[in-house]
Design a protein around this motif. Structure first.
Motif, PDB file in Angstrom:
ATOM      1  N   GLU A 177      -3.775   4.709  -4.612  1.00 50.33           N
ATOM      2  CA  GLU A 177      -2.818   5.738  -4.729  1.00 50.33           C
ATOM      3  C   GLU A 177      -1.641   5.634  -5.571  1.00 50.33           C
ATOM      4  O   GLU A 177      -0.895   6.325  -5.910  1.00 50.33           O
ATOM      5  N   SER A 178      -1.380   4.245  -5.724  1.00 51.09           N
ATOM      6  CA  SER A 178       0.040   3.745  -6.585  1.00 51.09           C
ATOM      7  C   SER A 178      -0.164   4.477  -7.974  1.00 51.09           C
ATOM      8  O   SER A 178       1.010   4.680  -8.426  1.00 51.09           O
ATOM      9  N   HIS A 205       0.789  -1.068  -0.072  1.00 48.18           N
ATOM     10  CA  HIS A 205       0.061   0.075  -0.052  1.00 48.18           C
ATOM     11  C   HIS A 205       0.944   1.156  -0.018  1.00 48.18           C
ATOM     12  O   HIS A 205       2.039   1.367   0.409  1.00 48.18           O
ATOM     13  N   HIS A 206       0.206   2.500  -0.401  1.00 48.14           N
ATOM     14  CA  HIS A 206       0.943   3.620  -0.521  1.00 48.14           C
ATOM     15  C   HIS A 206       0.154   4.790   0.312  1.00 48.14           C
ATOM     16  O   HIS A 206      -0.162   5.846  -0.441  1.00 48.14           O
ATOM     17  N   ARG A 207      -0.090   4.420   1.520  1.00 44.05           N
ATOM     18  CA  ARG A 207      -1.017   5.374   2.230  1.00 44.05           C
ATOM     19  C   ARG A 207      -0.720   5.472   3.760  1.00 44.05           C
ATOM     20  O   ARG A 207      -0.156   4.397   4.126  1.00 44.05           O
ATOM     21  N   LEU A 247       0.976   8.007  -8.010  1.00 42.59           N
ATOM     22  CA  LEU A 247       2.285   8.150  -7.414  1.00 42.59           C
ATOM     23  C   LEU A 247       3.341   7.722  -8.273  1.00 42.59           C
ATOM     24  O   LEU A 247       4.557   8.484  -8.475  1.00 42.59           O
TER      25      LEU A 247
END
Length: 340
Positions: free
Chosen positions: A119-120, A52-54, A123
């Motif tokens: 989110e990726s 994940h990227h959060r 990003l």
């Protein structure tokens, strides 16, 4: 697989400390590595780490965490849950997992998917309008790379390859799955490219996924390819008693469900939703015997090769760790006894 395997999955969710404050990301990652060591010691078959990227999740690079786990474990298989393939490069995915396979003496597995969040995409510079083509093309390329033969490939999402080899090679190949949330098109695609099917059952009764398993097997028959394994994954927590398990999980579940609802436009949770998910849905929360009996019902309903327990509920780490111990030491032996 000759018999059903039992594993654990974590998304690396940030846990609360004793005062209810978020534990810092570095400590969450260290705790997660300790979780995997206990899972290995209790004899479980698989440990999956999400990407994940959060801010509410600590792991953005599963392979790095899995490599650290490999250095402290002996037998448990290690994989992602999932690798967000759409916003990654299949060549680099292969290279990283082939390296993990070497470090772990052949224990690496890839679970590729689109991920639960988006989110990726911004990003890493990808357009959500390309959502479908990104996954289709990259899955096709990853499938070719996993043969460890020279690859010739052309698409619209990355540079073309001509008779290209990638390294390092592995000793026995890498087991690879596709994580699917319940789309018939995704099930057929998984069969077409020769991956195992990993079904994420995170809401509602397990019975509603039986048609997807039947579709997967039928697609493989029509494509005249060997049947690949099937796994399911569902969230939960084990405590000493049913009452204690519900007490531990309730507030965190409610907060997480409310937040996800706001982000995705769902209706807010209603009174009784939590209890219904435990009794009739996809939430495996209770004492060892209660959880074991629910897993048995799922395994008697769905023809699968692996059951994964997503243990990282938004609760203190000590409760997560105790849940892992109870799952490995009590729940899984009960399930095996009941099934036999």
């Amino acid at each position: 697989m000759s018999e059903i395997e039992f594993g654990l999955d974590t998304f690396g969710g940030v846990t609360p400390d004793a005062q209810g404050e978020p534990v810092p990301h570095p400590q969450v990652i260290r705790d997660l590595i300790d979780d995997a060591v206990v899972a290995d010691e209790t004899g479980l078959d698989f440990f999956g780490v999400g990407e994940h990227h959060r801010p509410d999740f600590a792991v953005s690079s599963p392979e790095m965490v899995l490599a650290a786990i490999a250095s402290r474990t002996e037998r448990i298989r290690l994989g992602s849950a999932v690798t967000v393939l759409s916003s990654d490069d299949p060549v680099r995915v292969y290279e990283r997992f082939a390296t993990l396979d070497a470090v772990s003496n052949g224990r690496a597995e890839i679970v590729a998917g689109r991920g639960s969040f988006i989110e990726s995409f911004p990003l890493f510079g990808y357009d959500l309008h390309d959502y479908e083509v990104l996954f289709e093309e990259k899955l096709a390329l990853l499938s070719a790379l996993l043969t460890e033969e020279p690859v010739t490939w052309q698409g619209t999402t990355r540079a073309s390859l001509t008779d290209q080899r990638v390294y390092p090679t592995t000793e026995k190949g890498i087991t690879a799955w596709v994580g699917v949330g319940g789309s018939p098109e995704s099930v057929v695609r998984t069969a077409r490219y020769g991956f195992g099917l990993f079904l994420a059952i995170i809401g509602g009764p397990a019975t509603r996924f039986a048609p997807y398993i039947a579709l997967f097997e039928r697609a493989q028959d029509q494509l005249e390819i060997a049947h690949r394994p099937i796994a399911v994954h569902s969230p939960g927590l084990v405590a000493e008693t049913d009452e204690r398990a519900r007490e531990i999980v309730h507030d965190g579940w409610l907060a997480m469900r409310t937040q996800m609802g706001k982000e995705r436009g769902w209706a807010p949770p209603r009174p009784g939703d939590f209890e219904n998910e435990i009794e009739e849905g996809a939430l495996y929360v209770g004492g060892p015997e209660t959880v074991a009996r629910k897993i048995v019902r799922t395994l008697q309903t769905l023809k699968v090769d692996r059951f994964d327990f997503k243990f990282d509920q938004p609760v203190p780490h000590a409760d997560q760790l105790h849940s892992i111990e109870l799952y490995g030491q009590k729940v899984v032996p009960m399930v095996k006894d009941m099934l036999s």
